[in-house]
Structure formats: C-alpha cells, structure tokens
Design an enzyme around this catalytic site. Structure first.
Site, PDB file in Angstrom:
ATOM      1  N   GLU A 290      -1.124  -5.079   9.927  1.00 20.03           N
ATOM      2  CA  GLU A 290       0.125  -5.758   9.585  1.00 20.03           C
ATOM      3  C   GLU A 290       0.949  -5.941  10.856  1.00 20.03           C
ATOM      4  OE1 GLU A 290       3.782  -5.610   6.352  1.00 20.03           O
ATOM      5  OE2 GLU A 290       2.258  -4.047   6.323  1.00 20.03           O
TER       6      GLU A 290
ATOM      7  N   LYS B  47      -3.189  14.647  -1.856  1.00 20.65           N
ATOM      8  CA  LYS B  47      -3.431  13.198  -1.889  1.00 20.65           C
ATOM      9  C   LYS B  47      -3.102  12.565  -3.228  1.00 20.65           C
ATOM     10  CE  LYS B  47      -6.810  14.008   1.681  1.00 20.65           C
ATOM     11  NZ  LYS B  47      -8.228  14.239   2.019  1.00 20.65           N
TER      12      LYS B  47
ATOM     13  N   ASP C 143      -5.813  12.243   8.580  1.00 15.87           N
ATOM     14  CA  ASP C 143      -6.454  11.868   7.323  1.00 15.87           C
ATOM     15  C   ASP C 143      -5.540  10.867   6.622  1.00 15.87           C
ATOM     16  OD1 ASP C 143      -7.555  11.653   4.792  1.00 15.87           O
ATOM     17  OD2 ASP C 143      -8.035  13.778   4.627  1.00 15.87           O
TER      18      ASP C 143
ATOM     19  N   HIS D 206       7.374 -12.557   8.826  1.00 14.79           N
ATOM     20  CA  HIS D 206       5.958 -12.412   8.479  1.00 14.79           C
ATOM     21  C   HIS D 206       5.180 -13.690   8.776  1.00 14.79           C
ATOM     22  CE1 HIS D 206       5.095  -8.531   6.419  1.00 14.79           C
ATOM     23  NE2 HIS D 206       6.416  -8.458   6.455  1.00 14.79           N
TER      24      HIS D 206
END
Length: 353
Positions: A37, A168, A244, A339
């Site tokens: 991005e 997670k 991670d 963007h």
C-alpha cells in the site's frame, strides 16, 4: 519449479525520521515499512514530520509487557476446579521455580483462571526478554501443565492451548489485560501546525474521532478497539522487522483519543497488544538483520531492552499514520486523491520497468 526457501519480496521504504521521547527511548530515527500500500509511506511520513515540529515529539510510554499462554484442565466438577485454582494461586513461587528450569529468560509474572462447568482455564503470563515469546511461553506452559497434572489430584489434561491467551484473535481479555507490550503514545500539535501542515483543525479531528472511531466502531461491534487503521502501520513494521504478521490481529486492537486543547491538537494511540521481538525465528534473515541494526536493536543491552525499543518504534509509527489519516478524512476527497495519485503512479512506473 518452486524453490523451497524462496523469499517473497515486499516493497520497503524507510520513513521519517520520527522524534520519540519517553521511558524507553529519546531519539530521532527513521523506521522501515514493508507494504504493497504505497500511500502508507507518505502518510506516515507526514505524521513523522509533525513529531519533529514539537520539542518532545511523540511521547511513548511503555506501560506493561507480558506474553501469555493458556492451558485447559478437566476437573471432576466445578468445586474441584475451584479448589485447584486456589491451590495454584497459593503455589505461585513454586510455579515460578518450575518455569526457571526451562528458560533463562522466561519469568512467570501472573496466573489467572476462568471456570466453566468442570473446565478450568488457566492463563499463564510471562516476561520473555527480547523474544516475542510465543514458543518460550508455550514451553513454560507445557512444563507447568505437566507439573500440575503430576501434583494435583482430581484434574486431567484438556489442552496445551485453550484460547484464553488469546493468540492471534481479537478478544476482550487481551484488550483488558494486555498481551505483548502495552504502549501509549501522545503528541500535541500546535494549532498553526495543524492548520498549515495537516490542513484541518483540532476541533474537526476530535469530532471525527468521536463519530468515526468511537461511535462507528461501537455500531460495528468492535472489541476493545476504536481506531482508524492501526493494522496498516503494524503490518508494514512487522514485515520489515521479521515479526509474526498474524499478531496484527490482536495488535490492531487499540484506542485513538483526540482532543481540542484551545486549538492545539492532543492526539494519542493506546496499543495494549504489541507483540514484537528482536530475537527469534525470522530475525536472522539478512534484510531483517540490516533493519534491526539500523534501528539500534543489535546493540548489547539488558535483556528485554531491544524488544522494548521495537515496541516503542512500532507504536510511534502507528500514531504517525493514524494522525495523518484522521486529518485527511476531515477534508472531502483528500484521502481518495492521495490513493489515486500514489497508486496509479506506482502502477505506471511498474509497467515501464
């Protein structure tokens, strides 16, 4: 043909520098962000510029740190589960000694429990030095579980991982108790800087924060979270430093606070679940080693200090991106223009190369 040890390349840039002060670091430095991005780089860069325009920059306070692993045991009944839980609390020093037999760096700092029917969920909480601590905590929890099963009557094995950690997954317990490093960042931007550099006002940002981050997230059913896009900055930082990336799930939980203080903008990001480490799996890759060295996380320090540096850098990076996005969204069309300009320019460059 698939190469067994192929490396996936993600575009990376260094952004900043960020000026950071607080109870862990006091310095200016650039941070690496690996992301597809591309607008993220200038956005975080704009927030970083704000940090250099005030004397104290971003004030980052490390509030707490702990890695957790929960285990499950089955008791004969709820009363036996309660008796076992009380015994565990009374045997805390004994359990600390058990942990020391399996690691030089793991230290048991708390034990919590939850009882449902005849099931006893036990949440062990550790400090883990410079490692993020997933494997270290699991090894210690495995040793503790075996010890409890051998020395406590009336219980049997349920699972080494019981989802009461929680790993997670976005949960209330992590937001309340924390998992990883808990860091609060704060920045007060003078009204002139808000007007000239962010092209908005403190009142507009504060109002948008209430309506979007607080009310909007509440309506969406967010769990202990009220922010615009912490995950974007964490993803970029995590991938660049060998973390991670799945820990972005709980890492993205956090609360943005914005206040209009007589025209000045007080802006804060609280992140209770920053799971980072300067050592461990993935940290020996050449690009990670280079980035860690540049971040000053390969200097010999007291155990845990380099991981704390990383957490503070990650949290400050989050604030920079969050501030820039929130300012942009107070102005109609600004976010989309950025963007379109950045991503179409990137596509054009890629097609010509």
């Amino acid at each position: 043909m698939i190469e067994e040890h192929a490396i996936a390349g993600v575009p990376m840039r260094w952004v900043g520098p960020l000026r950071i002060t607080g109870n862990v670091v006091n310095e200016e430095l650039e941070v690496p962000l690996a992301t597809y991005e591309s607008p993220l780089w200038p956005s975080v860069g704009r927030g970083a510029k704000m940090s250099r325009l005030v004397p104290d920059g971003i004030i980052a306070t490390l509030v707490d740190e702990r890695m957790t692993r929960s285990v499950l045991v089955e008791a004969a009944d709820a009363q036996t589960a309660l008796t076992t839980a009380r015994q565990i609390e009374a045997r805390f020093v004994e359990l600390q000694d058990v942990v020391r037999t399996c690691s030089r760096f793991a230290n048991l700092v708390a034990v919590r429990h939850e009882i449902t029917a005849n099931l006893l969920f036990i949440r062990f909480e550790f400090t883990t030095g410079d490692a993020s601590g997933h494997n270290m905590a699991t090894l210690a929890a495995d040793r503790l579980l075996s010890h409890l099963l051998d020395t406590t009557p009336g219980i049997s094995y349920g699972s080494i991982s019981a989802n009461y950690c929680t790993d997670k997954k976005a949960t209330a317990i992590n937001g309340i108790l924390g998992r990883g490093k808990n860091v609060v960042t704060e920045l007060t931007v003078p009204r002139e800087v808000v007007r000239d550099r962010l092209h908005t006002t403190a009142a507009k940002v504060a109002e948008l924060n209430v309506r979007k981050n607080l009310v909007g997230t509440l309506l969406a059913g967010g769990i202990r979270s009220a922010n615009a896009h912490y995950a974007n900055m964490l993803q970029g930082f995590y991938l660049a430093t060998g973390q991670d990336a799945a820990n972005i799930v709980e890492g993205s939980q956090g609360i943005t606070l914005a206040e209009d203080r007589d025209g000045d903008l007080y802006f804060s990001c609280t992140i209770p679940n920053l799971i980072v480490g300067s050592v461990g799996n993935g940290k020996d890759l050449p690009f990670v080693e280079t980035n860690m060295t540049r971040l000053g996380c390969r200097v010999e320090r007291e155990p845990g200090e380099n991981a704390r540096r990383l957490a503070v850098f990650a949290a400050a990076t989050v604030l920079c991106g969050e501030l820039s996005l929130m300012a942009a969204q107070t102005n109609p069309g600004e976010l989309m223009r950025a963007h379109v300009h950045m991503e179409r320019s990137t596509e054009k460059i890629g097609s010509q190369s």
